[in-house]
Design a protein around this motif. Structure first.
Motif, mmCIF file in Angstrom:
data_model
loop_
_atom_site.group_PDB
_atom_site.id
_atom_site.type_symbol
_atom_site.label_atom_id
_atom_site.label_comp_id
_atom_site.label_asym_id
_atom_site.label_seq_id
_atom_site.Cartn_x
_atom_site.Cartn_y
_atom_site.Cartn_z
ATOM 1 N N SER A 154 0.889 -1.138 0.106
ATOM 2 C CA SER A 154 -0.004 0.222 -0.036
ATOM 3 C C SER A 154 0.769 1.323 0.080
ATOM 4 C CB SER A 154 -0.974 -0.114 1.327
ATOM 5 O OG SER A 154 -1.728 1.216 1.297
ATOM 6 N N GLU A 155 1.783 1.263 0.866
ATOM 7 C CA GLU A 155 2.731 2.552 0.706
ATOM 8 C C GLU A 155 3.634 2.690 -0.338
ATOM 9 O OE1 GLU A 155 4.801 2.042 4.817
ATOM 10 O OE2 GLU A 155 3.017 2.664 5.805
ATOM 11 N N LEU A 156 4.000 1.526 -1.127
ATOM 12 C CA LEU A 156 4.693 1.509 -2.243
ATOM 13 C C LEU A 156 3.698 2.152 -3.257
ATOM 14 C CD1 LEU A 156 6.591 -2.013 -2.180
ATOM 15 C CD2 LEU A 156 7.648 0.416 -2.276
ATOM 16 N N GLN B 21 1.732 4.322 -2.776
ATOM 17 C CA GLN B 21 1.424 5.739 -2.765
ATOM 18 C C GLN B 21 2.978 6.454 -2.787
ATOM 19 O OE1 GLN B 21 -0.197 6.133 1.521
ATOM 20 N NE2 GLN B 21 -1.363 4.365 1.390
ATOM 21 N N ARG B 22 3.781 5.572 -3.161
ATOM 22 C CA ARG B 22 5.250 6.111 -3.542
ATOM 23 C C ARG B 22 5.851 6.918 -2.334
ATOM 24 N NH1 ARG B 22 4.765 3.179 -7.580
ATOM 25 N NH2 ARG B 22 4.151 4.025 -9.596
ATOM 26 N N LYS B 23 5.666 6.205 -1.107
ATOM 27 C CA LYS B 23 6.634 6.367 0.065
ATOM 28 C C LYS B 23 7.685 6.065 -0.018
ATOM 29 C CE LYS B 23 2.412 7.081 3.071
ATOM 30 N NZ LYS B 23 1.729 6.599 4.277
ATOM 31 N N SER B 24 8.881 7.036 0.085
ATOM 32 C CA SER B 24 10.174 6.778 0.197
ATOM 33 C C SER B 24 10.543 5.791 1.254
ATOM 34 C CB SER B 24 11.124 7.977 0.415
ATOM 35 O OG SER B 24 10.977 8.589 1.575
ATOM 36 N N ALA B 25 9.929 5.774 2.293
ATOM 37 C CA ALA B 25 10.594 4.839 3.336
ATOM 38 C C ALA B 25 10.026 3.427 3.037
ATOM 39 C CB ALA B 25 9.713 5.171 4.749
ATOM 40 N N ALA B 26 8.830 3.036 2.304
ATOM 41 C CA ALA B 26 8.317 1.961 1.807
ATOM 42 C C ALA B 26 9.462 1.326 0.900
ATOM 43 C CB ALA B 26 7.005 2.053 1.322
ATOM 44 N N CYS B 27 10.237 2.442 -0.224
ATOM 45 C CA CYS B 27 10.907 1.898 -1.115
ATOM 46 C C CYS B 27 12.265 1.444 -0.266
ATOM 47 C CB CYS B 27 11.224 3.176 -2.010
ATOM 48 S SG CYS B 27 10.036 3.520 -3.024
ATOM 49 N N GLN B 28 12.523 2.011 0.714
ATOM 50 C CA GLN B 28 13.865 1.716 1.483
ATOM 51 C C GLN B 28 13.506 0.384 2.042
ATOM 52 O OE1 GLN B 28 14.447 5.033 3.983
ATOM 53 N NE2 GLN B 28 15.495 6.365 2.561
ATOM 54 N N GLN B 29 12.449 0.204 2.658
ATOM 55 C CA GLN B 29 11.861 -1.247 3.270
ATOM 56 C C GLN B 29 12.354 -2.341 2.409
ATOM 57 O OE1 GLN B 29 8.524 -1.085 5.385
ATOM 58 N NE2 GLN B 29 8.754 -3.279 6.465
#
Length: 179
Positions: A10-12, A14-22
């Motif tokens: 879901s966060e990916l 939404q293009r959240k950078s923390a999700a990309c890092q995770q």
């Protein structure tokens, strides 16, 4: 710490950078291993690795968790990107020197590997396999992926993967006998 893939996806989306890092922290090593098995030069493998995650992030909207786990989906992208990369290059041989091989790979009707020499012969034989066959062997024996997951990754069907593994084992057995 176990991650909640539903939240991560879901966060990916939404293009959240923390999700990309995770995503990179959690699945990066697995993806890099897959890529390196097919693309032997580290610099090339790093390039393909980056392409895999760019493609995954661009395609995250199309990911369906009912079809495959996130890990299997990422392995599928890595597999196909790696094969596409080496198709654009001259033929290469992938080495699996970093892995120990389980004895069940070479089982013939009444034989099992008996010593270090057999393991060395097996490694030599593995190096001579085409990249696709090396990848199938790696996924099954090194990553302990199910036939269904390998089928998803390779875009095949489960029974075909089982047949491929059987043929590859016989091929390896014959190759070792001639060494």
């Amino acid at each position: 710490m176990e991650i909640d893939t539903t939240i991560l996806i879901s966060e990916l989306r939404q293009r959240k950078s923390a999700a990309c890092q995770q995503l990179l922290a959690t699945y990066g090593p697995m993806v890099f291993r897959m890529v390196q098995r097919i693309v032997p030069l580290r610099e090339d493998a790093e390039e393909v690795y980056q392409d895999v995650f760019v493609k995954a992030l661009r395609g995250i909207e199309g990911y369906n968790p009912k079809q495959a786990s996130l890990a299997t989906w990422l392995n599928s992208i890595a597999y196909h990107e790696s094969l596409n990369f080496i198709r654009g290059k001259s033929p290469v041989i992938v080495s699996m020197d970093d892995h120990e091989l389980g004895t069940n790979l070479l089982e013939a009707p009444d034989e099992e590997p008996q010593d270090e020499q057999t393991i060395q012969q097996l490694e030599q034989a593995l190096e001579k396999l085409p990249p696709h066959e090396q990848a199938v062997v790696s996924m099954f024996y090194y990553d302990n992926m199910s036939l269904a997951d390998i089928a998803f990754v390779t875009g095949s069907i489960t029974s075909t993967v089982g047949s491929q593994l059987s043929r590859i084992r016989k091929k390896l057995y014959r190759m070792i006998k001639t060494l």
